[in-house]
Design a protein around this motif. Structure first.
Motif, PDB file in Angstrom:
ATOM      1  N   LEU A  19     -16.459   3.017  -5.429  1.00  0.00           N
ATOM      2  CA  LEU A  19     -15.703   4.649  -3.638  1.00  0.00           C
ATOM      3  C   LEU A  19     -15.711   4.611  -1.712  1.00  0.00           C
ATOM      4  O   LEU A  19     -17.175   3.882  -2.658  1.00  0.00           O
ATOM      5  CB  LEU A  19     -15.701   6.250  -3.295  1.00  0.00           C
ATOM      6  CG  LEU A  19     -14.941   7.112  -2.970  1.00  0.00           C
ATOM      7  CD1 LEU A  19     -14.661   7.739  -2.027  1.00  0.00           C
ATOM      8  CD2 LEU A  19     -14.887   7.313  -3.548  1.00  0.00           C
ATOM      9  N   ASN A 443      -4.340   8.935  -7.199  1.00  0.00           N
ATOM     10  CA  ASN A 443      -4.157   7.484  -7.262  1.00  0.00           C
ATOM     11  C   ASN A 443      -3.043   7.076  -6.315  1.00  0.00           C
ATOM     12  O   ASN A 443      -2.264   7.916  -5.846  1.00  0.00           O
ATOM     13  CB  ASN A 443      -3.853   7.018  -8.686  1.00  0.00           C
ATOM     14  CG  ASN A 443      -2.541   7.556  -9.223  1.00  0.00           C
ATOM     15  OD1 ASN A 443      -1.463   7.145  -8.803  1.00  0.00           O
ATOM     16  ND2 ASN A 443      -2.629   8.498 -10.158  1.00  0.00           N
ATOM     17  N   TYR A 444      -2.992   5.774  -6.023  1.00  0.00           N
ATOM     18  CA  TYR A 444      -1.890   5.266  -5.197  1.00  0.00           C
ATOM     19  C   TYR A 444      -1.431   3.922  -5.722  1.00  0.00           C
ATOM     20  O   TYR A 444      -2.168   3.200  -6.402  1.00  0.00           O
ATOM     21  CB  TYR A 444      -2.284   5.167  -3.721  1.00  0.00           C
ATOM     22  CG  TYR A 444      -3.224   4.028  -3.383  1.00  0.00           C
ATOM     23  CD1 TYR A 444      -2.732   2.777  -3.027  1.00  0.00           C
ATOM     24  CD2 TYR A 444      -4.607   4.213  -3.412  1.00  0.00           C
ATOM     25  CE1 TYR A 444      -3.605   1.733  -2.714  1.00  0.00           C
ATOM     26  CE2 TYR A 444      -5.466   3.184  -3.101  1.00  0.00           C
ATOM     27  CZ  TYR A 444      -4.951   1.943  -2.753  1.00  0.00           C
ATOM     28  OH  TYR A 444      -5.803   0.903  -2.449  1.00  0.00           O
ATOM     29  N   SER A 454      -7.174   4.333  -8.390  1.00  0.00           N
ATOM     30  CA  SER A 454      -7.672   5.709  -8.358  1.00  0.00           C
ATOM     31  C   SER A 454      -8.602   5.900  -7.160  1.00  0.00           C
ATOM     32  O   SER A 454      -9.198   4.942  -6.658  1.00  0.00           O
ATOM     33  CB  SER A 454      -8.418   6.037  -9.656  1.00  0.00           C
ATOM     34  OG  SER A 454      -7.554   5.947 -10.771  1.00  0.00           O
ATOM     35  N   PHE A 455      -8.716   7.139  -6.686  1.00  0.00           N
ATOM     36  CA  PHE A 455      -9.627   7.434  -5.581  1.00  0.00           C
ATOM     37  C   PHE A 455     -10.202   8.825  -5.756  1.00  0.00           C
ATOM     38  O   PHE A 455      -9.657   9.665  -6.490  1.00  0.00           O
ATOM     39  CB  PHE A 455      -8.919   7.308  -4.226  1.00  0.00           C
ATOM     40  CG  PHE A 455      -7.693   8.167  -4.072  1.00  0.00           C
ATOM     41  CD1 PHE A 455      -7.773   9.513  -3.733  1.00  0.00           C
ATOM     42  CD2 PHE A 455      -6.429   7.623  -4.258  1.00  0.00           C
ATOM     43  CE1 PHE A 455      -6.651  10.299  -3.582  1.00  0.00           C
ATOM     44  CE2 PHE A 455      -5.282   8.393  -4.119  1.00  0.00           C
ATOM     45  CZ  PHE A 455      -5.395   9.736  -3.777  1.00  0.00           C
ATOM     46  N   ASP A 466      -9.436  11.062   2.555  1.00  0.00           N
ATOM     47  CA  ASP A 466      -9.123   9.815   3.248  1.00  0.00           C
ATOM     48  C   ASP A 466      -8.930   8.697   2.243  1.00  0.00           C
ATOM     49  O   ASP A 466      -9.790   8.449   1.392  1.00  0.00           O
ATOM     50  CB  ASP A 466     -10.237   9.446   4.228  1.00  0.00           C
ATOM     51  CG  ASP A 466     -10.357  10.464   5.359  1.00  0.00           C
ATOM     52  OD1 ASP A 466      -9.308  10.935   5.824  1.00  0.00           O
ATOM     53  OD2 ASP A 466     -11.495  10.777   5.763  1.00  0.00           O
ATOM     54  N   VAL A 467      -7.800   7.992   2.356  1.00  0.00           N
ATOM     55  CA  VAL A 467      -7.491   6.882   1.459  1.00  0.00           C
ATOM     56  C   VAL A 467      -6.925   5.736   2.292  1.00  0.00           C
ATOM     57  O   VAL A 467      -5.985   5.934   3.068  1.00  0.00           O
ATOM     58  CB  VAL A 467      -6.466   7.273   0.379  1.00  0.00           C
ATOM     59  CG1 VAL A 467      -6.257   6.125  -0.598  1.00  0.00           C
ATOM     60  CG2 VAL A 467      -6.903   8.527  -0.360  1.00  0.00           C
TER      61      VAL A 467
END
Length: 769
Positions: A19, A443-444, A454-455, A466-467
């Motif tokens: 993470l 997810n991105y 995934s985040f 924030d990603v």
């Protein structure tokens, strides 16, 4: 559970077991540029990037350039950024400009720019005069990236009134081969009186007459009066941009006979103004501007420029007011470019004016600032968001009212870099979802075939998720998709837009969710207390039983019309028909289902069974049962488990362990479960080169107490320890209580021969409920 450990016996006998932003508009008319920058929305860092030239002297008249790069705002909530100051409040007759370092705006390639502008003075004083976004190909000596026409109503780009008795000479004083979009803050409508002194007066009449309205490409659009601050565009160096109007005038130093002097009005194309005459630029607020240029079609010399004003509010991301957008044709012949020589300079000009009689000291001046989100010639970055009601399989758009509480929704953000050969670098997503949407996953994916990452959907302290997306490379399509899944809270009411930002080092874009309305759902689902959290040992054949109730809004609803839906650890879990519908009658029905034993694995642990119900029109909230799978396993063991090196005496002897052994049993079984640890071995064998395969004359033995009869370890398991679980996770070091005379020992016969011996112990863990 079984585990094999290597045993080594050395020298006489030795054994081893092996993470950005919530931003706000200024609350009062601020004139200090540094203070205003503290309220600026997130922008790019431009200082040191080579985007601009800020020449000290401008134009043929060597005007001192008032423009400057303002330092980083210093706010910890924002990424590094700065801005451009073009003019300062309280200083009259000034000019400022920033120009691209080179002629880098290719008129035969699509381009995009976006920015925030701030223009204001002091309440009660007329501000002036404005700023302009300019494309220009001025070929005169010493112009280029120091071009400037004049202060006041010219805004640094339009023609400067020559104060002459000769008509139509004004276009030659403008920046040549140019197109400009003006942000005009001062209404210039002073018609000179008959007999005016043409050399002494300050011409100020560009805004008399009518302008062409919201789309100059639409012949049906009527002309409109210019009554207030406005945006408009045109060609500063074209004669037909200006209309000379003759008026009797005097020319100091010449004959006092009446002569005709000319003042000028300016053609305004693509006019944007407020119909009520309100200020739309100098209102002590940041305003968003997007400039989209579309290159000509093959064989054409007409490009198209679309400029959009107030499409974002600096606080919410929604429209600040009625958003205005204009599309204007640009005749590239007027910029003197071709496909073989397509590039022009781009930049901003700005000016302040003189002080008319009766104005306050700061009248005709303003603090004007620009904060860039996208710089032309860098990347053509775009982003949007679609929101779908997954429960009803409908797209949510602005004003939607079909959304029910407890509906599952999905937000999908689509990012793209539409430039041909440039990368959108270091892109960080700051995601904001509408209030009343609870997220379950995110997810991105970059590109069409990139890995899905995934985040965590837990917001940071500023309320954003924030990603880091990295670079969106032109060579891999320059695209990314960010997906959020969640549930609408079961509370009736409206949901406002939520603005997300995608902040790269060379471009920033935003995407705002639609506003929509939610109707409360009358369908409920709840789990019985003993189903909400439960523990079951691994391998339990009876499975995990989950029970609960479903509340219905009507008593006549058939059980067959109510359906339970489930996911197990986030994956769809289809229930048997007998378990997918409730039983009973009335407004409260019951359900019972069993998760089969083959799903009760220890990975992942604990498991999540999420349930919700539908009846065709209503949807229940999701209720989640947590199922923890208990198990027993061997944990850490000593890496070197050896017996004390011992001299052979020709007599039987017992060899002790040469150090403390560690042999952990990790227990997460349900309360009251018992476990047994057993050991067995095929014996120890001499493994030196000279005599391979010779079995040690002796045996491993286990003694529970110093006086207990030794139990010889062979191919039949021997119990060495037992335990009972208390229902919590605990670790038992089996060897911790072994003394020198208890535990595993080695009996060596008197006829044993010296050497190094090795073997294996097979440990077996068994449990019972």
């Amino acid at each position: 559970m079984k585990l094999r450990n290597k045993i080594l016996l050395g020298v006489m006998v030795a054994v081893t077991l092996g993470l950005w932003q919530g931003t706000t508009s200024a609350a009062a008319y601020s004139t200090n540029p540094s203070d205003v920058m503290q309220t600026a929305p997130q922008g790019l860092k431009i200082d040191g990037k080579g985007y601009f030239e800020v020449p000290a002297i401008l134009g043929a008249d060597n005007v001192t350039n008032m423009a400057k790069i303002l330092p980083d705002s210093g706010r910890s909530s924002l990424a590094p950024m700065d801005g451009v100051e073009l003019s300062s409040y309280g200083v009259h007759d000034t000019g400022g400009a920033v120009w691209s370092h080179d002629k880098s705006f290719d008129m035969y390639q699509n381009q995009r720019a976006s920015m925030w502008i701030y223009v204001s003075g002091v309440t009660g004083e007329q501000v002036g005069d404005g700023m302009a976004f300019v494309l220009q190909n001025d070929l005169r000596n010493d112009e280029g990236n120091r071009a400037f026409s004049g202060a006041g109503e010219s805004l640094g780009v339009w023609g400067v009134d020559p104060k002459s008795s000769t008509n139509n000479t004004i276009a030659g004083t403008a920046i040549q081969n140019s197109w400009a979009l003006e942000f005009d803050t001062r209404l210039n409508q002073t018609v000179p009186a008959s007999g005016w002194s043409i050399k002494d007066a300050v011409p100020s009449d560009f805004d008399n007459g009518k302008g062409v309205g919201y789309s100059g490409t639409d012949g049906a659009t009527p002309s409109e009066d210019i009554t207030s601050q406005h945006l408009a565009s045109g060609y500063p160096a074209q004669n037909n941009t200006y209309t000379g109007i003759g008026q009797t005038a005097t020319f100091p130093g010449l004959s006092l006979l009446p002569r005709t002097g000319y003042y000028y009005t300016q053609k305004h194309l693509g006019l944007i103004r407020d119909s009520a005459g309100d200020d739309i630029i100098s209102d002590a607020a940041w305003h968003h501007v997007v400039i989209d240029y579309k290159a000509p079609a093959a064989g054409s010399t007409d490009g198209q420029m679309t400029y959009t004003y107030d499409d974002e509010d600096p606080k919410t991301g929604g429209p600040d007011r009625d958003v205005e957008s204009v599309t204007e044709d640009i005749n590239l012949n007027n910029l003197n470019v071709s496909e073989n020589d397509p590039d022009v300079y781009w930049g901003f000009t700005g000016s302040t004016g003189d002080t008319p009689d009766g104005d306050l000291a700061g009248g005709g001046t303003e603090t004007s600032l620009v904060v860039f989100e996208q710089v032309p010639t860098q990347v053509e970055a775009k982003s949007d968001v679609t929101m779908t009601d997954m429960t009803q399989s409908k797209a949510i758009t602005t004003g939607s009212s079909f959304v029910k509480g407890n509906d599952r929704v999905q937000l999908k953000y689509n990012l793209s870099d539409q430039s041909n050969n440039r990368d959108w670098k270091d892109v960080n997503a700051k995601l904001k979802v509408p209030a009343g949407v609870t997220l379950s996953s995110g997810n991105y994916q970059t590109g069409d075939s990139g890995a899905i990452h995934s985040f965590s959907t837990t917001p940071a302290s500023d309320g954003y998720i924030d990603v880091s997306l990295g670079d969106l490379s032109a060579t891999t399509g320059g695209t990314a998709t960010v997906t959020l899944n969640g549930t609408v809270d079961n509370t009736a009411g409206s949901r406002a837009v939520a603005m997300s930002k995608f902040i790269g080092s060379n471009a920033i874009t935003t995407a705002a969710t639609p506003s929509f309305n939610v109707t409360k759902s009358a369908l409920t689902l709840s789990l019985n207390a003993n189903s909400q959290t439960q523990s079951i040992n691994a391998g339990a054949t009876s499975g995990a039983k989950v029970t609960g109730t479903i509340g219905l809004p009507a008593t006549d609803t058939a059980n067959a019309d109510v359906t339970l839906h489930a996911t197990w650890d986030g994956n769809d879990y289809e229930l048997p028909d007998a378990e997918a519908h409730p039983t009973g009658s009335g407004t409260t029905r019951t359900f019972s289902l069993t998760v089969s034993g083959d799903k009760l694995t220890t990975t992942p642990n604990p498991h999540q069974l999420a349930l919700y119900a539908t009846d065709g029109t209503e949807n229940s909230a999701t209720a989640t049962a947590t199922v923890t799978i208990g198990q027993i396993k061997l944990g850490d063991t000593s890496s070197q488990l050896t017996f004390t090196p011992t001299f052979l005496t020709g007599s039987d002897q017992t060899v002790k362990r040469d150090s403390d052994w560690s042999l952990d049993v990790d227990d997460t079984l349900t309360k009251g479960s018992t476990w047994t640890l057993s050991a067995q071995t095929a014996g120890l064998y001499r493994d030196d080169v000279d005599a391979p395969g010779n079995k040690l004359s002796g045996a491993l033995v286990y003694k529970s107490t110093p006086t207990a009869e030794p139990q010889t370890l062979g191919t039949t398991p021997v119990a060495v320890d037992t335990g009972r679980s208390d229902g919590t996770a605990e670790t038992t070091d089996v060897a911790n209580d072994w003394s020198g005379d208890t535990g595993l020992l080695l009996d060596v016969d008197g006829g044993a021969t010296q050497g190094t011996y090795s073997g294996e112990i097979l440990w077996t863990l068994t449990s019972a409920p």
